[in-house]
Design a protein around this motif. Structure first.
Motif, mmCIF file in Angstrom:
data_model
loop_
_atom_site.group_PDB
_atom_site.id
_atom_site.type_symbol
_atom_site.label_atom_id
_atom_site.label_comp_id
_atom_site.label_asym_id
_atom_site.label_seq_id
_atom_site.Cartn_x
_atom_site.Cartn_y
_atom_site.Cartn_z
ATOM 1 N N LEU A 343 -7.934 -5.426 1.952
ATOM 2 C CA LEU A 343 -8.572 -5.863 0.701
ATOM 3 C C LEU A 343 -8.380 -4.848 -0.425
ATOM 4 O O LEU A 343 -8.622 -5.156 -1.600
ATOM 5 N N LEU A 344 -7.961 -3.640 -0.066
ATOM 6 C CA LEU A 344 -7.947 -2.554 -1.049
ATOM 7 C C LEU A 344 -6.923 -2.720 -2.167
ATOM 8 O O LEU A 344 -7.269 -2.495 -3.329
ATOM 9 N N PRO A 345 -5.659 -3.075 -1.896
ATOM 10 C CA PRO A 345 -4.691 -3.104 -3.003
ATOM 11 C C PRO A 345 -5.115 -3.986 -4.176
ATOM 12 O O PRO A 345 -5.002 -3.565 -5.347
ATOM 13 N N ASP A 346 -5.618 -5.177 -3.902
ATOM 14 C CA ASP A 346 -6.037 -6.046 -5.006
ATOM 15 C C ASP A 346 -7.249 -5.480 -5.736
ATOM 16 O O ASP A 346 -7.375 -5.646 -6.958
ATOM 17 N N LEU A 347 -8.141 -4.836 -5.006
ATOM 18 C CA LEU A 347 -9.275 -4.191 -5.666
ATOM 19 C C LEU A 347 -8.778 -3.121 -6.630
ATOM 20 O O LEU A 347 -9.214 -3.056 -7.785
ATOM 21 N N LEU A 348 -7.837 -2.303 -6.192
ATOM 22 C CA LEU A 348 -7.319 -1.236 -7.047
ATOM 23 C C LEU A 348 -6.592 -1.793 -8.271
ATOM 24 O O LEU A 348 -6.671 -1.225 -9.361
ATOM 25 N N ARG A 349 -5.883 -2.902 -8.076
ATOM 26 C CA ARG A 349 -5.169 -3.511 -9.212
ATOM 27 C C ARG A 349 -6.128 -3.975 -10.300
ATOM 28 O O ARG A 349 -5.784 -3.971 -11.476
ATOM 29 N N ASN A 350 -7.324 -4.398 -9.906
ATOM 30 C CA ASN A 350 -8.193 -5.129 -10.831
ATOM 31 C C ASN A 350 -9.434 -4.374 -11.281
ATOM 32 O O ASN A 350 -10.298 -4.947 -11.938
#
Length: 430
Positions: A343-350
């Motif tokens: 779940l982390l990459p999308d959290l970091l993107r946004n």
């Protein structure tokens, strides 16, 4: 339950004891089942090569194993307490469909090397996922470090305001951390990439098993040569994989702690995407950062799993039934850990930063270190400069942008060395 593979005439099976022996084994084996089928196919091919199976028998076994894999994936075949474990389910299905050919499939192997090879294939799959998600997280962090490198952010030690920092430094830290985590996972994958199939119960068998073939067919980098060591490595390799997972989860835990603080009203530095928050059941005003809190907690599953397996390994050489309990531990660790990390990459993107709020949090004391270093650069002994810079009367509201431009030591805000990190990441991919 179907007939037990090991049951012999005159041996009474007590239902309560058998329930204890089996435990959750057959349910847990659902995780391994497709890998167990894959290894059974390679084993059957090896048996045909040494004359145990005919070409027709191998063809039938490969066909039925493919059908079983499809049926399992589609839910037409359910691995449940009709079977002692996944291994016996495969054999029972093959005997039901093929008769004597199905009865030959276990020639030259034991459930000991059967579970070893299924576990090893499963670990390779999970470590590959771990590498991919660490690499993706690092890529996102590098991109944002480049885009936001000059945005001031308070730097803290002991949760106290310390010096002027930047989003570039914050992002670069996590980028390098996840590059290291991916490297560690890749090294661990290379370590566990060894084929134990053909070691049987840990002492080999009186057949020239085609272990080179099964190693190649299953995509292993090498054969695990010693049959005895194959048994000794059970648990040891699982712990190594959990340690690689734990490395990434420790970084995730600290990152989640930052975001937990930075999203609070007291800091107000960042806003989370709405889908990463939940509401309160009683307080209409609340949006809670539940996702990052559970990310923060996910390391606990890996730590518990490693401890559980370590405690199982107080054993002499050879196989012992204690090792059955290692399966649930790795499933729990990687299940919770990868769910959180992926779940982390999308959290970091946004993430959305609040630049003005971060600037407002920069107070005059945070330029004291710059002042001390400036005086030292002019020739004053640093300890004397330190004493003078500690005087609040010398503090003035500084220029955060100038402070960041002046921080020229390698890895600091004016010299982030992002290209070096990009190169390290690219070499890891190769």
């Amino acid at each position: 339950m179907s007939d037990l593979l090991w049951q012999k005439p005159g041996v009474k099976v007590d239902a309560r004891i058998q329930k204890f022996l089996a435990g959750e084994d057959v349910i847990l084996d659902r995780e391994f089942f497709v890998f167990d089928i894959q290894a059974s196919r390679a084993h059957a091919q090896g048996l045909q090569q040494i004359g145990i199976l005919s070409a027709d028998e191998l063809e039938g076994l490969e066909r039925e194993l493919s059908i079983l894999a499809d049926d399992f994936s589609a839910g037409r075949f359910v691995l449940d307490d009709h079977y002692e474990d996944g291994h016996s389910a495969i054999e029972a299905r093959l005997v039901e469909r093929l008769g004597d050919a199905g009865k030959k499939i276990h020639t030259g192997r034991s459930r000991n090397d059967q579970i070893l090879v299924a576990t090893r294939l499963w670990l390779k799959d999970r470590l590959s996922r771990l590498i991919a998600t660490c690499r993706e997280s690092a890529q996102v962090a590098l991109a944002r470090a480049e885009a936001e490198q000059s945005v001031p952010l308070p730097g803290y030690t002991h949760l106290q305001r310390a010096v002027v920092s930047s989003l570039g430094m914050w992002w670069a830290a996590w980028a390098e951390g996840f590059i290291d985590d991916a490297r560690r996972a890749a090294d661990t994958l290379a370590w566990v990439d060894a084929n134990p199939l053909g070691s049987a119960a840990g002492y080999g068998v009186n057949l020239p098993l085609a272990r080179d073939h099964t190693t190649q067919a299953l995509g292993f980098a090498r054969m695990q040569v010693s049959a005895a060591y194959a048994q000794l490595s059970r648990g040891k390799f699982e712990m190594g994989a959990i340690e690689a997972l734990s490395s990434a989860l420790l970084d995730l835990r600290r990152l989640a702690w930052d975001l937990s603080l930075f999203t609070s009203a007291e800091f107000g530095f960042v806003a989370l995407p709405s889908q990463y928050t939940t509401g309160s059941s009683i307080m209409p005003n609340k949006r809670n950062p539940d996702v990052i809190e559970l990310m923060r907690a996910s390391y606990s599953a890996a730590a518990a799993a490693r401890t559980e397996i370590e405690q199982l390994l107080s054993l002499p050489s050879g196989y012992h039934r204690d090792l059955q309990f290692s399966k649930g531990a790795i499933f729990h660790a990687f299940g919770r850990g990868l769910d959180a990390l992926e779940l982390l990459p999308d959290l970091l993107r946004n993430l959305e930063w609040k630049a003005e709020r971060m600037r407002e949090a920069l107070d005059p004391s945070m330029y004291a270190t710059d002042l001390a270093v400036d005086m030292a650069r002019e020739g004053l002994p640093f300890r004397e400069a330190y004493r003078l810079a500690a005087d609040p009367a010398r503090w003035a509201q500084g220029d955060p942008d100038a402070s960041l431009r002046a921080r020229v030591s390698p890895g600091a805000s004016a010299d982030l060395r992002l290209e070096a990190l990009k190169d390290r990441l690219a070499r890891l991919a190769g």
